[in-house]
Design an enzyme around this catalytic site. Structure first.
Site, PDB file in Angstrom:
ATOM      1  N   TYR A 224       0.867  -1.154   0.102  1.00 56.14           N
ATOM      2  CA  TYR A 224      -0.008   0.008   0.119  1.00 56.14           C
ATOM      3  C   TYR A 224       0.810   1.096   0.031  1.00 56.14           C
ATOM      4  O   TYR A 224       1.481   1.574   0.838  1.00 56.14           O
ATOM      5  CB  TYR A 224      -0.874   0.081   1.416  1.00 56.14           C
ATOM      6  CG  TYR A 224      -2.193  -0.878   1.020  1.00 56.14           C
ATOM      7  CD1 TYR A 224      -1.924  -2.345   1.149  1.00 56.14           C
ATOM      8  CD2 TYR A 224      -3.406  -0.613   0.744  1.00 56.14           C
ATOM      9  CE1 TYR A 224      -2.872  -3.428   1.249  1.00 56.14           C
ATOM     10  CE2 TYR A 224      -4.402  -1.246   0.809  1.00 56.14           C
ATOM     11  CZ  TYR A 224      -4.312  -2.702   0.788  1.00 56.14           C
ATOM     12  OH  TYR A 224      -5.299  -3.493   0.858  1.00 56.14           O
ATOM     13  N   HIS A 406     -17.346  -1.863   3.564  1.00 59.22           N
ATOM     14  CA  HIS A 406     -15.957  -1.947   4.320  1.00 59.22           C
ATOM     15  C   HIS A 406     -16.276  -2.846   5.341  1.00 59.22           C
ATOM     16  O   HIS A 406     -16.872  -2.681   6.410  1.00 59.22           O
ATOM     17  CB  HIS A 406     -15.647  -0.554   4.682  1.00 59.22           C
ATOM     18  CG  HIS A 406     -14.228  -0.684   5.390  1.00 59.22           C
ATOM     19  ND1 HIS A 406     -12.946  -0.884   4.726  1.00 59.22           N
ATOM     20  CD2 HIS A 406     -14.010  -0.192   6.346  1.00 59.22           C
ATOM     21  CE1 HIS A 406     -12.170  -0.636   5.563  1.00 59.22           C
ATOM     22  NE2 HIS A 406     -12.463  -0.378   6.741  1.00 59.22           N
TER      23      HIS A 406
END
Lengths: 611, 611
Positions: A224, A406
């Site tokens: 990431y 999410h």
């Protein structure tokens, strides 16, 4: 059943054994049905990290079918392509192109739980064309969303796990193929893209590119990357009206998803940073850059705001600092690749009629909501109650046009449903094959209007089969969340409408578990809720009673203007919304006539040209 | 969709309005497929109490289809015939023969929850022949067990609720028909009769008829008639090898079911009696006549014991007294009908190799097993544990060849499953449409062998939606039972292998419910369990926790030689059997090709002859 004319296995193996690559050239394609018109495949994705399998597709909601075009750049002895519940090669619904060395076949098949391939009794993948092109072999085929074959995958809204396998050698029969011995892979995609007309973009629209600064992609599977950029000083209030991905050429298979977050308005400055998001060097302030401005994931195209709304950014009280996060997925651990991918924002100074906003639905991040260990599918539910919508929404309501689901690692399904007067009316967003590794903002097929007094119910299904202790709610990656970021307009003060079980009732639960079991659950006042959950002796009773508690006990509501400021009112010990009628799960509609289906594999004439 | 050529409604109505009955005579029948050979319908039943609708059928397990022959003795303007979950006319899967006054049509249809008829998109009832006969109109049609049409009923083992409706007048279209305005009815039947070869009956077989003594059938809907008969003094030990019903001619539609029970061996004599079983005049001793010798219900044919076994009766220690119970179902309240129906026993003095026995599986008759009120489908489960089978069964095991399921009024489903080493292996008997009004002894398609250490799990599903208080286990008709009378050989000492939840854990449950609710549950020591259940405040939590308790708490086993004598051992606080893999529910297998199905109604040419 697959009694095809088979050459001797030895012969086939020796053909391959000469180490001369076998190229199958389709000379004559057996065709049924019609090929769709020119450039008919608006969606495109690379299936494998090398980019040798390129899938394009379109969706017909009228026919309830998907047309696929699979381009195979380097065909070896065949391939498998299909779908499965979560991307596994077992229990998958597959098309198989294979050769026994003499002929090539195309068939609808399935893999059993051991990975062995079997012919489907009903052939629902329909081959439309097989064509040699300068780029490779192009296969055109079609599949209805739902078939009546219980072995088949039901194509529904949300995430679809596409799987593929490469056949390196001929196989004497379909049944001789086992996926465990093949090079295989998976790709997640939203197959059923909504058919939303593209809104007009204003004439004064300008663009801004937020891109990674020529990053050297690390040679590891998962990275990431975090990068801080900033808006010009004095940048006035604008509306973002659309955005689209910019992918550095050649990195299409590596860039998995990207998001732009805006930092909170509180900081005068945020340190510049470009590095791994989990780096120790990452400035602490980046954790305060969580307001989503844009999100893209593999297979998604440009995102358009509805014509009457735009997402405000810039101006008074809005942070100038943006955090770009790029998820590089590099399973082959390719070294030395550079990347400048990012997102191009389209924005206008001519503000649209409505500001768009984001409303957070689901569960409060608190350990009182927990999932027992060893559960294949435990459901937690968060509520946005009638009392909160009554107070916080305008009388004309709000319109949810997009949604981003999410959870953390154990999330498997997420759904938000709208209820009115105790009746579930409409699904806001449902993903029955949700993956925490594939979180994109999805346009809804149809905007959902929410009025004062409505209830929004968000349920998440978790799989904790590989965990030994309870998984509690919280911010940590090993803790869980259940959230639906609902994108809506007109913007209201309501930022958060979430719930959690009443803490007092949870303490009654710990007492009761104590009473039924010989082991001691720590109920001492100094024990934290995670500690209490960690000492529960998990069995069918303690699990079932926890589920019953969550389905019965009063809730504590967060009906908030921001994460810290509640609307005025009593929000503790609220009754659970009463639901007297629920919506049914979608199920395949069986086609009335199935006369057009072939009952066995399609034989495809082929020739061999040796390179 | 049903845009058929329609005459004016008024014309059709006036045709009917002339009060001249319309007889439809099928002149030419539209035929598809083939008609099965001569006398091909071994099973037969009258659908309506008047006997004007006679259904015959056969079952092809190879084709997975049922062929029906429906004889309509007095055809008016048409009829409905079909199946539904529990015999309701709503949500039913139907064939409809109707006329609009001009033409007659045959179609596969369904009724919605309001009773309105709609054409099925998929025509799965296939008309094979429509023929005028001297007895009436004979319709031959065929239906696969399962179709892929979600509107269709899935024909499975166990009870099937057949429904019918009479069309008294023409209808302009199929959609104009609503079942609520018709004369309708239902008949329960085991449609999928097992294909068991008929065993040979010994040469010295003799018969004995146990029949009602020329009873005057009461003019009320429901009568259970009790009649005591006796075996001759000194009647030696014999084996019953088969039995069959004897129905008084003309009463075929009234005699619903019959059972012969043997009284316990303890009494020197039992008073003679012939009268209603619920009569105040009934001698108390009749309650001790509960050992089933034979049972027959509507639609059943002769019952044969396997060649190697027979049911012992007569001889030392066996009561000479038999109780015949006949259930008369007389919804039209016909007066003055006399009846001498009964059962003909076939028995032999040449005892077969094995005595057959009856093993009672399921739940102990105790109030600790209770069903909360307002439940649409609450499940209770009784166990026959490995410890009991280990102790009580011979090493060579026993073979269950027939089974009779039993609950009281709220029972809706019953199933017994065999498990070994924690895995469910085989269904002993399953009835997903069980009715307490239709309890027959059913031959199993395949005998199930049970060995030492095996576990038998019997689950009953109850519907208590119309009750306000908990329904506890017990003997009363308003209390519940969950029993499978398993008919097996060779006979063992084990007569009863049943369970109930541990009483101490149930008391913990009452304490806990008390803790979570403001109302007071009576937990005083003098309160009985039924009283305690009566004071539980029922809500989702108290219900879910009760279900969780039953799925977790230890059990008390009855592993008994007779209803009072246990095998030696510790039978209290036994652990619940652990089941690590369960069998799946049966689902329709979708036929591979459905090309042969017509896509709309079949037009049938007709003429009118006015009587």
């Amino acid at each position: 059943q697959t009694d095809l004319s088979r050459p001797s296995v030895r012969e086939a193996a020796s053909m391959y054994g000469t180490a001369v690559a076998i190229f199958l050239v389709i000379l004559v394609a057996a065709l049924q049905g019609s090929v769709p018109p020119e450039n008919p495949f608006p969606y495109r994705i690379l299936l494998d990290p090398q980019g040798t399998l390129e899938l394009s597709w379109n969706v017909s909601y009228v026919q309830e079918a998907v047309h696929f075009r699979l381009l195979v750049r380097e065909l070896k002895a065949g391939l498998l392509f299909g779908m499965s519940d979560r991307g596994e090669m077992e229990n998958a619904d597959l098309v198989v192109l294979w050769t026994n060395g003499d002929s090539a076949y195309f068939a609808d098949a399935w893999s059993d739980q051991k990975g062995q391939i079997h012919l489907d009794t009903q052939q629902d993948y329909q081959l439309l064309q097989a064509q040699g092109t300068p780029d490779g072999l192009a296969l055109l085929f079609k599949r209805p969303f739902g078939t009546c074959d219980p072995k088949d995958y039901f194509i529904e809204d949300g995430t679809v796990h596409l799987v593929y396998g490469i056949l390196e050698q001929p196989f004497p029969s379909l049944e001789a193929i086992n996926t465990s011995s093949l090079q295989t892979g998976l790709q997640r995609v939203q197959l059923l893209k909504p058919e939303v007309p593209v809104p007009k973009v204003p004439a004064d629209t300008r663009t801004m590119e937020i891109r990674a600064p020529d990053v050297l992609i690390p040679g590891q599977e998962t990275t990431y990357w975090c990068y801080i950029s900033e808006l010009p000083r004095g940048f006035a209030r604008h509306h973002i009206v659309m955005y689209e991905p910019i992918i550095t050429q050649g990195n299409e298979a590596l860039v998995h998803h990207m998001e732009i977050f805006q930092c909170t308005g509180g900081f005068e400055s945020v340190p510049h940073f470009s590095g791994a998001c989990d780096s120790r060097m990452k400035p602490e302030r980046l954790n305060y850059c969580r307001h989503v401005l844009a999100a893209w994931a593999l297979g998604a195209k440009a995102f358009y705001y509805p014509e009457e709304a735009g997402l405000p950014f810039g101006g008074e009280g809005s942070s100038r600092f943006l955090r770009l996060e790029v998820h590089y997925h590099n399973p082959l651990k390719i070294q030395g690749r550079r990347d400048s991918s990012g997102i191009r924002l389209y924005y206008t100074a001519t503000l649209r009629r409505f500001d768009a906003g984001i409303l957070e639905l689901g569960l409060v991040y608190t350990p009182v909501m927990a999932i027992p260990p060893r559960e294949p599918a435990f459901v937690l539910t968060g509520y946005c109650t009638d009392k909160c919508t009554q107070l916080a929404l305008p009388p004309s309501g709000i319109h949810i046009f997009a949604s981003q689901l999410h959870t953390h690692l154990t999330g498997r399904k997420v759904v938000t449903v709208l209820a009115r007067d105790g009746r579930e009316l409409e699904v806001v967003n449902r993903d029955n094959h949700y993956s925490p590794h594939f979180q994109e903002i999805r346009m809804l097929k149809k905007a959902v209007s929410v009025f004062q007094g409505d209830v929004l119910i968000t349920s998440c299904t978790y799989n904790t089969e590989d965990r030994k202790l309870a998984t509690v709610g919280g911010f940590g990656i090993l803790e869980e969340m259940c959230v639906n970021y609902a994108h809506y307009y007109p913007q209201t003060q309501l930022e958060l409408c979430k719930s959690a079980v009443d803490a007092g009732f949870l303490q009654k639960y710990f007492h009761l578990v104590n009473r039924f079991n010989s082991e001691e659950v720590c109920t001492c006042p100094q024990a934290s809720v995670p500690q209490q959950f960690a000492s529960v002796p998990w069995n069918s009773f303690s699990r079932d009673v926890l589920a019953a508690l969550y389905g019965f006990a009063p809730i504590s509501m967060h009906c908030n203007k921001s994460s810290a400021v509640r609307f005025q009112g009593e929000w503790d010990r609220q009754p659970l919304p009463e639901i007297i009628s629920t919506l049914e799960e979608p199920t395949p509609r069986c086609p009335a006539s199935q006369a057009q289906h072939a009952s066995g594999p399609t034989v495809v004439s082929i020739g061999h040209s040796r390179g």
